[in-house]
Design an enzyme around this catalytic site. Sequence first.
Site, PDB file in Angstrom:
ATOM      1  N   ASP A 195       0.842  -1.194   0.000  1.00 44.29           N
ATOM      2  CA  ASP A 195       0.000   0.000   0.000  1.00 44.29           C
ATOM      3  C   ASP A 195       0.877   1.245   0.000  1.00 44.29           C
ATOM      4  O   ASP A 195       2.063   1.196   0.312  1.00 44.29           O
ATOM      5  CB  ASP A 195      -1.013   0.005   1.146  1.00 44.29           C
ATOM      6  N   ASN A 203      -4.749  12.865  -0.703  1.00 46.97           N
ATOM      7  CA  ASN A 203      -6.119  13.252  -1.018  1.00 46.97           C
ATOM      8  C   ASN A 203      -6.544  14.499  -0.259  1.00 46.97           C
ATOM      9  O   ASN A 203      -7.186  15.402  -0.815  1.00 46.97           O
ATOM     10  CB  ASN A 203      -7.078  12.100  -0.688  1.00 46.97           C
ATOM     11  N   HIS A 208      -8.882  14.613  -4.509  1.00 46.48           N
ATOM     12  CA  HIS A 208      -9.009  13.233  -4.984  1.00 46.48           C
ATOM     13  C   HIS A 208      -8.591  13.086  -6.445  1.00 46.48           C
ATOM     14  O   HIS A 208      -8.170  11.998  -6.860  1.00 46.48           O
ATOM     15  CB  HIS A 208     -10.441  12.741  -4.784  1.00 46.48           C
ATOM     16  N   ASP A 212      -6.130  10.250  -7.668  1.00 38.51           N
ATOM     17  CA  ASP A 212      -6.371   9.310  -8.767  1.00 38.51           C
ATOM     18  C   ASP A 212      -5.177   9.256  -9.721  1.00 38.51           C
ATOM     19  O   ASP A 212      -4.812   8.190 -10.224  1.00 38.51           O
ATOM     20  CB  ASP A 212      -7.627   9.705  -9.543  1.00 38.51           C
ATOM     21  N   GLU A 238      -5.801   2.323  -1.705  1.00 39.77           N
ATOM     22  CA  GLU A 238      -4.411   2.406  -2.135  1.00 39.77           C
ATOM     23  C   GLU A 238      -3.677   1.108  -1.841  1.00 39.77           C
ATOM     24  O   GLU A 238      -2.451   1.076  -1.743  1.00 39.77           O
ATOM     25  CB  GLU A 238      -3.700   3.575  -1.435  1.00 39.77           C
TER      26      GLU A 238
END
Length: 278
Positions: A195, A203, A208, A212, A238
């Site tokens: 992760d 974020n 966001h 992305d 993630e």
Amino acid sequence: MRVNEQPLEAASLPSRAPMRVLLAEDDFIARRVLEARLVALGYEVVSASDGTEAWKILQGPEPPCLALLDWMMPGLDGVALCRLIRERAAEPYIYTILVTGKTRMEDLVEGLAAGADDYLRKPVDNDELGVRLQVGRRILDLQAQLIAARERLREQATHDPLTGLWNHSTILEALAAEFSRASREGAAVSVLMADLDLFKRVNDTYGHAVGDQVLKETAGRLKAAVRQYDRVGRVGGEEFLIVLPRCTAQGAVAIGERIRNSIGEAPIETSKGALRIT
């Protein structure tokens, strides 16, 4: 094969890209005449002098999807070829047209029952030849659209829409299948969980949309860092799962380090600037 000589009309020419047609005809002169007509109609011709040669072509890589088959040929005749094509049931579909001098209805029924899609009576009329080939091409175009739609649905069902990686359920299915295979064969299999560090901060700080962008770039680096036959999936926001077939613990550590370095060594370019992600 007797061929009815008529002038070709420009209006009958296909306007799309050339499509390959298999022409199976044992009579040399008739085959050459039909080859010329097919080329004039805008088709690319692959010729066979008998049914056996035609079947070899159809079993090869990227066979023609349109087939013009003489009914009476040595080796395999047109009807036998149609049966073999339908028994194979492979994609893409091969649209077959039988060319025959037979006129009895029971003969035509036999040909269609064997798997032929259409038929042409001898002597072959130019206009009818062009029109029946265009009918076949329309059917093949519709099939291609259906296959493309099916593949899009399959992609949506098995892949994460943001990253393009295998989605949660599919990567777990792949993991279960790989464990089962490894158990049967007594082979090694390794699994990595990964992760992104402090991803929530990305974020919260940049939004966001930038998050992305980071995830998509991370996915690309993950795929580039593993072997061609390894599986990479997104199992959470993630979080990623990497399935490594035939990979020992030592090999998994090496791949894990390569993945970690590929993410952390170079900043990820985003719309808010370069971000260093680990």
